[in-house]
Design an enzyme around this catalytic site. Structure first.
Site, PDB file in Angstrom:
ATOM      1  N   GLY A 108       0.812  -1.216   0.000  1.00 22.23           N
ATOM      2  CA  GLY A 108       0.000   0.000   0.000  1.00 22.23           C
ATOM      3  C   GLY A 108       0.845   1.265   0.000  1.00 22.23           C
ATOM      4  O   GLY A 108       2.076   1.199  -0.054  1.00 22.23           O
ATOM      5  N   ASP A 127       1.175  -8.915   1.968  1.00 21.56           N
ATOM      6  CA  ASP A 127       0.047  -8.181   1.390  1.00 21.56           C
ATOM      7  C   ASP A 127      -0.827  -9.205   0.681  1.00 21.56           C
ATOM      8  O   ASP A 127      -0.408 -10.344   0.455  1.00 21.56           O
ATOM      9  CB  ASP A 127       0.566  -7.131   0.388  1.00 21.56           C
ATOM     10  CG  ASP A 127      -0.429  -5.999   0.169  1.00 21.56           C
ATOM     11  OD1 ASP A 127      -0.183  -4.895   0.656  1.00 21.56           O
ATOM     12  OD2 ASP A 127      -1.480  -6.239  -0.489  1.00 21.56           O
ATOM     13  N   ILE A 128      -2.024  -8.765   0.301  1.00 20.25           N
ATOM     14  CA  ILE A 128      -2.924  -9.686  -0.403  1.00 20.25           C
ATOM     15  C   ILE A 128      -2.515  -9.869  -1.867  1.00 20.25           C
ATOM     16  O   ILE A 128      -2.927 -10.816  -2.532  1.00 20.25           O
ATOM     17  CB  ILE A 128      -4.391  -9.206  -0.283  1.00 20.25           C
ATOM     18  CG1 ILE A 128      -5.356 -10.337  -0.636  1.00 20.25           C
ATOM     19  CG2 ILE A 128      -4.646  -7.962  -1.127  1.00 20.25           C
ATOM     20  CD1 ILE A 128      -6.686 -10.226   0.043  1.00 20.25           C
ATOM     21  N   TYR A 183     -14.833   4.040   7.989  1.00 23.72           N
ATOM     22  CA  TYR A 183     -13.376   4.053   8.196  1.00 23.72           C
ATOM     23  C   TYR A 183     -13.043   4.766   9.513  1.00 23.72           C
ATOM     24  O   TYR A 183     -12.287   4.247  10.341  1.00 23.72           O
ATOM     25  CB  TYR A 183     -12.739   4.767   7.003  1.00 23.72           C
ATOM     26  CG  TYR A 183     -11.265   5.047   7.127  1.00 23.72           C
ATOM     27  CD1 TYR A 183     -10.338   4.003   7.116  1.00 23.72           C
ATOM     28  CD2 TYR A 183     -10.787   6.353   7.210  1.00 23.72           C
ATOM     29  CE1 TYR A 183      -8.973   4.267   7.197  1.00 23.72           C
ATOM     30  CE2 TYR A 183      -9.430   6.621   7.289  1.00 23.72           C
ATOM     31  CZ  TYR A 183      -8.530   5.571   7.281  1.00 23.72           C
ATOM     32  OH  TYR A 183      -7.183   5.842   7.358  1.00 23.72           O
TER      33      TYR A 183
END
Ligand code: SER
Length: 318
Positions: A13, A36-37, A144
């Site tokens: 990210g 991370d994905i 969020y």
């Protein structure tokens, strides 16, 4: 001295890329495990060692922490404000479940330190707009923001109950030229630079006079390392620290860019993100971070704009 083994979750990210690189400079490439994905196929060589991890898979996370004997975790994976409003339940599940797994597993496997980012999104329309204090009205209006506000208290809870050394910062909007941000309300302030270097006009999704707190990534990374390096007894805020550097509107940012890119044009077409921005502070009081662990920003607006344009042009040419 114990050798650290650091796990970065969300390493692909906007913050993750730069924080992983900074941690590797400090602790050594092999001591920092990026996760991370994202599948491994598209990664550059400097991302390794890398582990593909869906952080909502608590069993996979547990195996990783146990097998790699992780001593520190930087958990950066989250869905940001604008994307979160499109997928509220998914945002909540990702942001909260992953934090709770990280906290629980950190206690179970005796992880020494945890970093988890909070945000200015914990503040809401009734928070003070100018020099928003460390403690005061929060009342977030986005999923969020709610997840970050709740997460802050979970961090404090794990510190109070289990002595877990978890530390956090309320990042303002972050501006960087490497990893692209995704799904945030402050992201116009990154996109605008890409348009400027590509000689394209920019359509801004916020009104020209919307002032928000912002920070250059270099400052944000240094703040993170400084907070994590601070002696434990200096970290007095166990929810998350207010952190400030700059406050500007799209108009002020445009004026600064135009000094270096004279033909650059911006038009304004506010959308649903305007309401989110309007609920957030314009500036932040970060005196607790300054007093407790010596925080001081280095980049002002002029220096940031110059550095962003220079680096993006260089990337464009290579
Ligand atoms: N940059 C984030 C967002 O806009 C705020 O932390 O969602």
């Amino acid at each position: 001295m114990v050798q650290e083994k650091i796990l970065v979750i969300g390493a692909c990210g906007q913050i993750g890329r730069e924080l992983t690189a900074a941690l590797r400079l400090k602790f050594g490439q092999q001591q920092v495990l990026a996760s991370d994905i994202q599948a491994q196929g598209n990664l550059s060589a400097d991302m390794y060692p890398y582990f593909r991890l869906d952080v909502t898979d608590a069993a996979a996370l547990e195996t990783l922490i146990a097998e790699e004997k992780i001593t520190q975790i930087y958990h950066l994976a989250a869905m940001l404000s604008a994307s979160g409003e499109k997928n509220p339940k998914k945002a909540w599940d990702l942001n909260m479940d992953s934090l709770l797994s990280v906290l629980e597993l950190s206690v179970k496997y005796n992880v020494k330190k945890v970093f988890w980012p909070s945000s200015i999104a914990i503040f809401g329309p009734d928070s003070e707009k100018i020099s928003t204090p460390q403690q005061g009205v929060t009342e977030p209006t986005t999923v969020y923001g709610i997840s970050k506000a709740a997460g802050e208290y979970w961090c404090k809870y794990y510190f109070d109950k289990f002595g877990l050394d978890v530390r956090s910062i309320r990042y303002p909007g972050l501006i960087s030229y490497t990893g692209a941000p995704g799904g945030g309300t402050t992201d116009y302030a990154v996109d605008i630079f890409h348009h400027a270097v590509e000689d394209k006009p920019f359509t801004c999704f916020l009104k020209e006079d919307t002032v928000l707190p912002m920070m250059y990534m270099e400052d944000a990374i240094r703040a993170t390392l400084e907070l994590m390096d601070a002696p434990k007894d200096k970290v007095l805020v166990r929810t998350a620290y207010n952190l400030a550097a700059l406050s500007f509107s799209p108009q002020a940012l445009t004026e600064e860019i135009v000094k270096l890119v004279p033909d650059f044009k911006v038009v304004y077409a506010p959308d649903f993100r305007q309401q989110i921005a309007d609920s957030w502070p314009g500036s932040i009081d970060d005196s607790a971070a300054r007093t407790d662990w010596g925080w001081e920003p280095a980049f002002n607006l002029e220096a940031m704009v110059k550095d962003m344009l220079l680096n993006l042009k260089e990337l464009q040419e290579n």
